[in-house]
Design a protein around this motif. Structure first.
Motif, PDB file in Angstrom:
ATOM      1  N   LEU A  71      -1.132  -5.567   3.253  1.00  0.00           N
ATOM      2  CA  LEU A  71      -0.324  -5.603   2.043  1.00  0.00           C
ATOM      3  C   LEU A  71       1.107  -6.005   2.387  1.00  0.00           C
ATOM      4  O   LEU A  71       1.541  -5.882   3.524  1.00  0.00           O
ATOM      5  CB  LEU A  71      -0.350  -4.241   1.359  1.00  0.00           C
ATOM      6  CG  LEU A  71      -1.718  -3.567   1.213  1.00  0.00           C
ATOM      7  CD1 LEU A  71      -1.583  -2.242   0.490  1.00  0.00           C
ATOM      8  CD2 LEU A  71      -2.700  -4.480   0.497  1.00  0.00           C
ATOM      9  N   GLY A  72       1.838  -6.467   1.384  1.00  0.00           N
ATOM     10  CA  GLY A  72       3.228  -6.825   1.640  1.00  0.00           C
ATOM     11  C   GLY A  72       3.827  -7.640   0.522  1.00  0.00           C
ATOM     12  O   GLY A  72       3.120  -8.203  -0.311  1.00  0.00           O
ATOM     13  N   TYR A  74       6.840 -10.526  -1.013  1.00  0.00           N
ATOM     14  CA  TYR A  74       7.038 -11.965  -0.889  1.00  0.00           C
ATOM     15  C   TYR A  74       7.407 -12.344   0.546  1.00  0.00           C
ATOM     16  O   TYR A  74       8.289 -11.741   1.147  1.00  0.00           O
ATOM     17  CB  TYR A  74       8.169 -12.427  -1.815  1.00  0.00           C
ATOM     18  CG  TYR A  74       8.001 -12.048  -3.265  1.00  0.00           C
ATOM     19  CD1 TYR A  74       7.234 -12.831  -4.133  1.00  0.00           C
ATOM     20  CD2 TYR A  74       8.613 -10.914  -3.776  1.00  0.00           C
ATOM     21  CE1 TYR A  74       7.089 -12.487  -5.465  1.00  0.00           C
ATOM     22  CE2 TYR A  74       8.474 -10.554  -5.112  1.00  0.00           C
ATOM     23  CZ  TYR A  74       7.703 -11.353  -5.950  1.00  0.00           C
ATOM     24  OH  TYR A  74       7.562 -11.010  -7.262  1.00  0.00           O
ATOM     25  N   GLY A  75       6.719 -13.340   1.103  1.00  0.00           N
ATOM     26  CA  GLY A  75       7.103 -13.882   2.403  1.00  0.00           C
ATOM     27  C   GLY A  75       6.922 -12.945   3.571  1.00  0.00           C
ATOM     28  O   GLY A  75       7.513 -13.156   4.635  1.00  0.00           O
ATOM     29  N   SER A  76       6.099 -11.915   3.425  1.00  0.00           N
ATOM     30  CA  SER A  76       5.934 -10.938   4.507  1.00  0.00           C
ATOM     31  C   SER A  76       4.942 -11.403   5.568  1.00  0.00           C
ATOM     32  O   SER A  76       4.850 -10.807   6.634  1.00  0.00           O
ATOM     33  CB  SER A  76       5.477  -9.592   3.941  1.00  0.00           C
ATOM     34  OG  SER A  76       4.248  -9.725   3.248  1.00  0.00           O
ATOM     35  N   GLY A  77       4.180 -12.452   5.274  1.00  0.00           N
ATOM     36  CA  GLY A  77       3.246 -12.996   6.253  1.00  0.00           C
ATOM     37  C   GLY A  77       1.829 -12.469   6.129  1.00  0.00           C
ATOM     38  O   GLY A  77       1.007 -12.721   7.007  1.00  0.00           O
ATOM     39  N   LYS A 201       2.811  -4.909  -6.305  1.00  0.00           N
ATOM     40  CA  LYS A 201       4.054  -5.155  -7.027  1.00  0.00           C
ATOM     41  C   LYS A 201       4.080  -6.542  -7.666  1.00  0.00           C
ATOM     42  O   LYS A 201       4.916  -6.820  -8.522  1.00  0.00           O
ATOM     43  CB  LYS A 201       5.254  -5.001  -6.083  1.00  0.00           C
ATOM     44  CG  LYS A 201       5.437  -3.584  -5.555  1.00  0.00           C
ATOM     45  CD  LYS A 201       6.632  -3.498  -4.623  1.00  0.00           C
ATOM     46  CE  LYS A 201       6.809  -2.100  -4.063  1.00  0.00           C
ATOM     47  NZ  LYS A 201       7.959  -2.010  -3.135  1.00  0.00           N
ATOM     48  N   GLN A 202       3.155  -7.419  -7.236  1.00  0.00           N
ATOM     49  CA  GLN A 202       3.068  -8.758  -7.809  1.00  0.00           C
ATOM     50  C   GLN A 202       1.835  -8.911  -8.696  1.00  0.00           C
ATOM     51  O   GLN A 202       1.498 -10.014  -9.115  1.00  0.00           O
ATOM     52  CB  GLN A 202       3.000  -9.802  -6.684  1.00  0.00           C
ATOM     53  CG  GLN A 202       4.173  -9.765  -5.719  1.00  0.00           C
ATOM     54  CD  GLN A 202       4.043 -10.802  -4.618  1.00  0.00           C
ATOM     55  OE1 GLN A 202       3.806 -11.977  -4.871  1.00  0.00           O
ATOM     56  NE2 GLN A 202       4.181 -10.366  -3.374  1.00  0.00           N
ATOM     57  N   SER A 203       1.166  -7.817  -8.990  1.00  0.00           N
ATOM     58  CA  SER A 203      -0.105  -7.873  -9.708  1.00  0.00           C
ATOM     59  C   SER A 203       0.052  -8.303 -11.164  1.00  0.00           C
ATOM     60  O   SER A 203       1.026  -7.943 -11.830  1.00  0.00           O
ATOM     61  CB  SER A 203      -0.791  -6.507  -9.661  1.00  0.00           C
ATOM     62  OG  SER A 203      -1.966  -6.498 -10.440  1.00  0.00           O
ATOM     63  N   TYR A 230       1.514  -1.946   5.285  1.00  0.00           N
ATOM     64  CA  TYR A 230       2.360  -2.596   4.291  1.00  0.00           C
ATOM     65  C   TYR A 230       3.513  -3.279   5.000  1.00  0.00           C
ATOM     66  O   TYR A 230       4.331  -2.624   5.662  1.00  0.00           O
ATOM     67  CB  TYR A 230       2.892  -1.607   3.260  1.00  0.00           C
ATOM     68  CG  TYR A 230       3.585  -2.302   2.098  1.00  0.00           C
ATOM     69  CD1 TYR A 230       2.867  -2.680   0.969  1.00  0.00           C
ATOM     70  CD2 TYR A 230       4.939  -2.624   2.152  1.00  0.00           C
ATOM     71  CE1 TYR A 230       3.476  -3.353  -0.080  1.00  0.00           C
ATOM     72  CE2 TYR A 230       5.556  -3.296   1.119  1.00  0.00           C
ATOM     73  CZ  TYR A 230       4.825  -3.656  -0.006  1.00  0.00           C
ATOM     74  OH  TYR A 230       5.426  -4.338  -1.033  1.00  0.00           O
ATOM     75  N   LEU A 231       3.578  -4.601   4.883  1.00  0.00           N
ATOM     76  CA  LEU A 231       4.627  -5.387   5.516  1.00  0.00           C
ATOM     77  C   LEU A 231       5.815  -5.472   4.562  1.00  0.00           C
ATOM     78  O   LEU A 231       5.772  -6.203   3.588  1.00  0.00           O
ATOM     79  CB  LEU A 231       4.099  -6.785   5.851  1.00  0.00           C
ATOM     80  CG  LEU A 231       2.799  -6.828   6.657  1.00  0.00           C
ATOM     81  CD1 LEU A 231       2.299  -8.270   6.801  1.00  0.00           C
ATOM     82  CD2 LEU A 231       2.994  -6.204   8.028  1.00  0.00           C
ATOM     83  N   GLY A 232       6.845  -4.733   4.861  1.00  0.00           N
ATOM     84  CA  GLY A 232       7.937  -4.596   3.905  1.00  0.00           C
ATOM     85  C   GLY A 232       9.048  -5.614   4.005  1.00  0.00           C
ATOM     86  O   GLY A 232       9.951  -5.631   3.170  1.00  0.00           O
TER      87      GLY A 232
END
Length: 249
Positions: A71-72, A74-77, A201-203, A230-232
């Motif tokens: 999970l993560g 925007y732009g977290s990879g 959060k983008q759902s 979770y990649l923050g």
């Protein structure tokens, strides 16, 4: 470490220790009994940009974890790491023979409808994030498809299928309904695993903890076959990070 109550830790939960003197960090995973070192792929193949990405690579590189939630924001990879590690496990390690890219095209579980052309024509652009996660882009995508290593599908057409020796990379998983997550997960056959990349959060469905992807993570927490991170941090670019942080306060 000696005073730590291990009964409060879940299997495959990560501990990150940061050295405030030199800015370095060390990551460990709890295996149910002890904290163990991460098992990362060769840095020549892929290298993490921060501690959380190293934890993600450990999850994706673990042959015992068959359900990985990366999970993560925007732009977290999250998509890049998932696709690159799927290729690593297939081509470098031989842990599976095929990759299946899955994405819900509508975000609300609808059929793709009566647009002109075959399914590939209708949904092709929806898989561009997966294409961008390949070092060779569109050329590598076509090569992988021609050789039978990579295929793509949408949940609507997965009913009644079984995928053996396959790594399913499910992108934008935050837009899947509970029934779709169950449908995709129950397609897994022998020696197969699934990587779910997304961010509630983008759902388009719900941006709360009632999001089906988050509910799945809470249900599977503590299972040896499940790992979640979770990649923050936005690592795409400094400009991208500015927009990722916009309106957050």
């Amino acid at each position: 470490m000696e005073d730590m109550d291990l009964s409060k830790w879940s299997i495959n939960e990560y501990l990150i220790i940061e050295n405030t003197d030199d800015g370095t960090s060390k990551e460990m995973r709890f295996d149910g009994e002890n904290f163990v070192a991460l098992k990362l792929p060769s840095s020549k193949y892929i290298k993490a940009k921060n501690s959380l990405q190293r934890c993600a690579l450990d999850i994706l590189n673990n042959p015992d974890i068959t359900i990985a939630a990366i999970l993560g924001g925007y732009g977290s990879g999250k998509t890049y790491l998932s696709m690159q590690m799927a290729l690593y496990n297939v081509r470098e390690k031989g842990r599976a023979s095929k990759i299946l890219g899955v994405r819900e095209t509508m975000g609300e579980g609808k059929e793709i409808g009566f647009l002109p052309g075959e399914m590939e024509d209708k949904v092709g652009r929806f898989f561009e994030p997966l294409t961008q996660s390949l070092n060779g882009g569109e050329f590598e995508l076509q090569s992988l498809k021609t050789s039978g290593v990579l295929d793509t599908n949408i949940p609507f057409y997965m009913k009644g299928t079984t995928y053996n020796e396959t790594i399913i990379v499910c992108d934008e998983a935050e837009d899947l309904t509970e029934s779709q997550i169950r449908l995709i997960g129950t397609r897994l056959g022998e020696n197969s695993k699934i990587y779910l990349a997304g961010d509630y959060k983008q759902s388009l469905l719900t941006k709360t903890t009632n999001n089906p992807l988050i509910k799945m993570c809470n249900e599977f927490k503590g299972n040896r076959k499940f790992g979640c991170i979770y990649l923050g941090e936005d690592v795409r670019s400094e400009t991208s990070k500015m927009f990722a942080d916009l309106f957050e306060k």
